[in-house]
Design a protein around this motif. Structure first.
Motif, PDB file in Angstrom:
ATOM      1  N   ASN A   1      18.224  13.132   3.036  1.00 27.49           N
ATOM      2  CA  ASN A   1      18.316  12.831   1.608  1.00 27.49           C
ATOM      3  C   ASN A   1      16.985  12.445   0.986  1.00 27.49           C
ATOM      4  O   ASN A   1      16.946  11.845  -0.087  1.00 27.49           O
ATOM      5  CB  ASN A   1      19.349  11.726   1.382  1.00 27.49           C
ATOM      6  CG  ASN A   1      20.737  12.145   1.815  1.00 27.49           C
ATOM      7  OD1 ASN A   1      21.115  13.304   1.683  1.00 27.49           O
ATOM      8  ND2 ASN A   1      21.508  11.215   2.357  1.00 27.49           N
TER       9      ASN A   1
ATOM     10  N   GLU B   1      13.423   7.450   0.322  1.00 28.08           N
ATOM     11  CA  GLU B   1      14.038   6.333  -0.391  1.00 28.08           C
ATOM     12  C   GLU B   1      12.940   5.316  -0.660  1.00 28.08           C
ATOM     13  O   GLU B   1      12.367   4.749   0.270  1.00 28.08           O
ATOM     14  CB  GLU B   1      15.166   5.715   0.448  1.00 28.08           C
ATOM     15  CG  GLU B   1      15.900   4.613  -0.305  1.00 28.08           C
ATOM     16  CD  GLU B   1      17.126   4.089   0.436  1.00 28.08           C
ATOM     17  OE1 GLU B   1      18.079   3.650  -0.237  1.00 28.08           O
ATOM     18  OE2 GLU B   1      17.129   4.131   1.685  1.00 28.08           O
TER      19      GLU B   1
ATOM     20  N   GLN C   1      21.910   6.156  -0.684  1.00 27.82           N
ATOM     21  CA  GLN C   1      21.098   7.277  -0.202  1.00 27.82           C
ATOM     22  C   GLN C   1      21.170   7.408   1.316  1.00 27.82           C
ATOM     23  O   GLN C   1      21.258   8.515   1.849  1.00 27.82           O
ATOM     24  CB  GLN C   1      19.645   7.101  -0.651  1.00 27.82           C
ATOM     25  CG  GLN C   1      18.776   8.333  -0.414  1.00 27.82           C
ATOM     26  CD  GLN C   1      17.451   8.262  -1.163  1.00 27.82           C
ATOM     27  OE1 GLN C   1      17.275   7.433  -2.055  1.00 27.82           O
ATOM     28  NE2 GLN C   1      16.515   9.120  -0.816  1.00 27.82           N
TER      29      GLN C   1
END
Length: 229
Positions: free
Chosen positions: A102, A105, A154
């Motif tokens: 993903n 972050e 996330q």
């Protein structure tokens, strides 16, 4: 009574924890050639860094750090493993760390307590909190016996406890706004200034949330030390 601190790079130091812990500590800097000890003193803090937890060719002291973490868990030495430290603990104890699917972050991001956090010695009292994030690798499978404590949108594995006294956090409770600025300075992130402002704006919330957690960890170190006398 003294805590062993493993610092992976000069830009990722103890930050807030230097004052919040209220305990003496010795910092081991393997990137300067200092040897990672086989055992920690009365507590262990393993900090973050830019390398991946599996990049031993980049940071050749990582196998020794994983051994140190594994031994600390086995011997119930109070341990706080932060970001890369958390990922090294995960690998050391049989979990999986991978490049996160993903993306990066980064910034002041929300983390949410899971039910087990309510009775945890460090995280009890937390529900939803803001934490400083700066990582792309993710703990995708926790070690057997790990107790998940916090999650995020996330990446789900944000904090866990392993054994009697080892905690892993994917985020950075130690990071001051100034430390975060040093991380974004040469990052090439287009949103660096916005992210820096975001972390600075969250400063009072960060202190209010994570200082009690650091002090609770110090209490665990003290209690464990007294229990072994």
């Amino acid at each position: 009574m003294r805590i062993t601190v493993i610092e992976h790079e000069a830009e990722a130091g103890l930050g807030y924890l230097a004052q919040w812990l209220g305990l003496e500590y010795e910092i081991v800097r393997p990137y300067l050639g200092e040897e990672v000890p086989e055992r920690a003193r009365d507590g262990l803090v393993v900090l973050g860094g830019a390398a991946a937890a599996w990049e031993d060719e980049r940071s050749p002291w990582q196998p020794a750090t994983r051994d140190l973490l594994r031994r600390a868990v086995d011997e119930a030495t109070p341990t706080l493993a932060i970001c890369l430290g958390a990922q090294l603990l995960t690998l050391a104890c049989g979990g999986t760390v991978e490049r996160g699917a993903n993306g990066l972050e980064v910034g002041a991001r929300e983390v949410t307590a899971l039910p087990a956090a309510a009775s945890d010695r460090l995280l009890s009292g937390l529900t939803t909190a803001v934490a400083v994030q700066y990582h792309q690798d993710a703990m995708t499978r926790l070690p057997d016996g790990a107790v998940p404590l916090m999650t995020g949108s996330q990446y789900p594995n944000q904090a866990y406890r392993l054994g009697e006294a080892a905690w892993a956090v994917q985020f950075h409770p130690e990071a001051t706004p100034e430390i975060f600025v040093s991380w974004t300075a040469d990052s090439g992130l287009e949103a660096a200034e916005e992210l820096n402002a975001e972390v600075k704006a969250a400063e009072s919330a960060l202190v209010a949330t994570w200082r009690p957690v650091a002090r609770a960890f110090a209490d665990v170190v003290r209690e464990t030390f007294r229990g072994r006398l």
